[in-house]
Design an enzyme around this catalytic site. Structure first.
Site, PDB file in Angstrom:
ATOM      1  CB  CYS A 193     -12.226 -19.267   1.475  1.00 24.49           C
ATOM      2  SG  CYS A 193     -12.556 -20.051   3.054  1.00 24.49           S
ATOM      3  CD  GLN A 232      -7.530  -3.825  -6.205  1.00 25.00           C
ATOM      4  OE1 GLN A 232      -6.678  -3.971  -5.330  1.00 25.00           O
ATOM      5  NE2 GLN A 232      -8.370  -4.772  -6.543  1.00 25.00           N
ATOM      6  CB  THR A 233      -3.539   3.293  -9.020  1.00 22.74           C
ATOM      7  OG1 THR A 233      -4.743   4.069  -8.894  1.00 22.74           O
ATOM      8  CG2 THR A 233      -3.386   2.831 -10.460  1.00 22.74           C
ATOM      9  CB  ALA A 257      -5.867   6.730  -6.079  1.00 25.53           C
ATOM     10  CG  HIS A 258      -4.371   4.587  -0.337  1.00 30.33           C
ATOM     11  ND1 HIS A 258      -3.892   3.695  -1.275  1.00 30.33           N
ATOM     12  CD2 HIS A 258      -3.492   4.569   0.689  1.00 30.33           C
ATOM     13  CE1 HIS A 258      -2.780   3.150  -0.810  1.00 30.33           C
ATOM     14  NE2 HIS A 258      -2.501   3.667   0.366  1.00 30.33           N
ATOM     15  N   GLY A 310      -7.042   1.369   3.211  1.00 30.10           N
ATOM     16  CA  GLY A 310      -6.845   1.474   1.780  1.00 30.10           C
ATOM     17  C   GLY A 310      -7.371   2.738   1.148  1.00 30.10           C
ATOM     18  N   GLY A 328       0.787  -1.221   0.000  1.00 30.71           N
ATOM     19  CA  GLY A 328       0.000   0.000   0.000  1.00 30.71           C
ATOM     20  C   GLY A 328       0.820   1.273   0.000  1.00 30.71           C
TER      21      GLY A 328
END
Length: 527
Positions: free
Chosen positions: A383, A234-235, A237-238, A465, A23
């Site tokens: 799972c 899902q770059t 960007a957060h 995230g 992250g």
């Protein structure tokens, strides 16, 4: 201690030398001095003692009692008025805090597989809603192949589709090729599009990594008239300073600008996010299924100048696909084999399949994961299991350890992205039925009840995230070591934890959650 160290295994962590797990800046400990102190303390911790960790720094050991958690962790928490990136970075630079992400600072990261199964479930539901149950013959366009986004190509191909994944850092693409999450790579757009077209026509499940910047390539794809079937992102960007690279900048130029002029860097990053999201909205206009995967890209685009209506023209993945699962307390249940022996995971895979023979999607996932998922660090599995199911699985694992069927204890945890453990208005709690998106009592109650139930360690984090100021979330871990003590903990914790998901959604008025509460005996005084 094993799980803390596993977080920083070079096969698991993005930058282990900097204590960064994933992250962009998500750390396992605040400093190497703090890491060493944590390890030394864990080696001597008594069965009636609890270690307190404040944003990656061990600050105290108190005598509690044998059923109390051995470790309690709080990461990145700021008083709300001061909960912004600028203040956080000032405090981080002063050595007073760290960013714990979700499972980085709570010592239960298991590599890219940790997000893979949730991404698989999301895309499977997308396929069920829009493509008659399979992504075969479809193209999914996305960006980001880091510790979270790296799961995307395999999640797409496991659902039968073609994935075109844009990533600015070639090293991340190489890493996904090495771990078999990604099939092919190129830095040439024309080559990538040819591969995509050929695979889609042949209905082959293929993933392609394209070196480039989403804020440059996606607008170009719009100009060319490219028509993907599914679009997400899902770059990192957060984190507009440490995670997202502005358009027009090489990695080296970006690193230099980040250091010399962080204010300009962030402005350019937000402007690039605006161009990125405008392209995604254009794909939506052209008929694609478009959804946000919870990295706060839409909020960054609005800061960068895109109108609110345009930035939020497409939904987040939770309201679009996942919330019905949350209503049953379902979420990312994960476990790791402390033996380091992959055979222990193979045995637990078989046990879970035998416990829930009617769950076709679960069985398909377990078969595919055993065949296609490369372990990183300690062998592990994840799972999605719900209320009632998690306790059953945990107790079965404990029996297997006690009997010697498994060669060492099993560590059981989950992602913080779960049914009842997070308040995140732009992700997990987006568009709640009763408008309670920003109510953060729920993750705090989750952590408190799991502490009372006897989890082995419990954590509360800020930011996760989506970034500072945008979420509060909690994590828990409980260990199946074959003992009676573990059996009691497992039965309680693996009931209270998913139970909070049912309660949170029943309280918000979701009929399915109310039904589950009544059917399965979840006591709610006002229902």
């Amino acid at each position: 201690m094993r799980m803390l160290m596993n977080n920083l295994d070079p096969d698991v962590a993005e930058r282990p030398e900097d204590l960064v797990v994933y992250g962009g800046t998500g750390r396992a400990a605040r400093s190497w001095e703090a890491f060493d102190a944590i390890v030394a303390t864990l080696k001597t911790l008594g069965d009636d003692e609890t270690l307190l960790v404040q944003s990656g720094k061990p600050v105290a050991v108190f005598r509690t009692h044998p059923m109390a958690p051995r470790v309690l962790i709080s990461n990145s928490m700021l008083v709300p008025k001061w909960a912004d990136w600028d203040t956080f970075r000032e405090l981080e630079d002063a050595g007073l805090t760290m960013y714990g992400q979700m499972t980085a600072g709570s010592w239960i990261y298991i590599g890219t597989q940790g997000i893979l199964q949730g991404t698989y479930e999301t895309l499977a539901e997308c396929a069920a809603q829009h493509f008659e149950g399979t992504l075969a013959g479809t193209v999914t366009l996305t960006g980001g192949l880091g510790g979270m986004g790296g799961a995307q190509p395999l999640a797409v191909t496991m659902n039968g589709g073609v994935a075109l994944c844009i990533e600015v850092d070639p090293a991340r693409i190489e890493r996904r090729i090495k771990t078999r999450y990604l099939d092919r790579e190129t830095d040439d757009l024309d080559t990538a599009l040819r591969w995509v077209s050929e695979a889609a026509v042949a209905r082959e499940a293929v993933s392609i990594g394209l070196v480039g910047n989403c804020a440059e390539i996606e607008p170009e794809l719009v100009r060319r008239g490219f028509r993907p079937d599914v679009v997400t992102d899902q770059t990192s960007a957060h984190d507009p300073l440490g995670g997202y690279v502005p358009a027009g900048h090489s990695l080296e130029d970006a690193a230099s600008l980040r250091e010399s002029d962080p204010e300009t860097y962030q402005r350019l990053a937000y402007e690039s996010m605006a161009a990125h999201v405008e392209a995604m909205a254009a794909f939506l206009d052209a008929g694609a299924v478009v959804f946000d995967y919870g990295n706060n890209l839409r909020a960054g685009a609005e800061i960068g100048g895109l109108s609110h209506e345009r930035a939020y023209s497409y939904p987040g993945f939770v309201p679009a696909f996942v919330r019905p699962l949350f209503c049953e307390g379902k979420g990312p249940f994960r476990w790791a084999a402390l033996s380091g022996d992959p055979e222990d995971i193979a045995k637990t895979d078989r046990a879970v399949a035998e416990l829930f023979p009617e769950n076709d999607r679960l069985r398909r996932w377990l078969d595919l994961a055993a065949e296609r998922v490369a372990f990183q660090g300690l062998p592990a599995r994840i799972c999605w299991l719900g209320y009632g199911e998690r306790a059953k699985a945990g107790l079965r694992f404990n029996e297997m350890v006690a009997s010697g069927e498994l060669s060492a204890p099993i560590v059981i945890g989950r992602d913080h992205l779960d049914a009842g453990s997070v308040a995140s208005p732009f992700r997990e709690t987006e568009a709640m039925r009763d408008g309670s998106d920003a109510i953060a009592d729920w993750p705090i109650l989750n952590a408190l009840v799991n502490t009372a139930a006897g989890a082995h360690w419990v954590s509360v984090h800020h930011g996760g995230g989506v970034g500072i100021g945008y979420s509060i979330h909690a994590g828990m871990v409980v260990v199946a070591d074959g003992s009676d003590d573990a059996r009691e903990r497992l039965e309680r914790v693996l009931t209270t934890d998913p139970g909070m998901g049912v309660v949170r959604h029943a309280d918000a008025g979701y009929e399915r959650a109310i039904e589950v509460a009544r059917e399965r005996g979840v006591r709610m005084p006002m229902i």
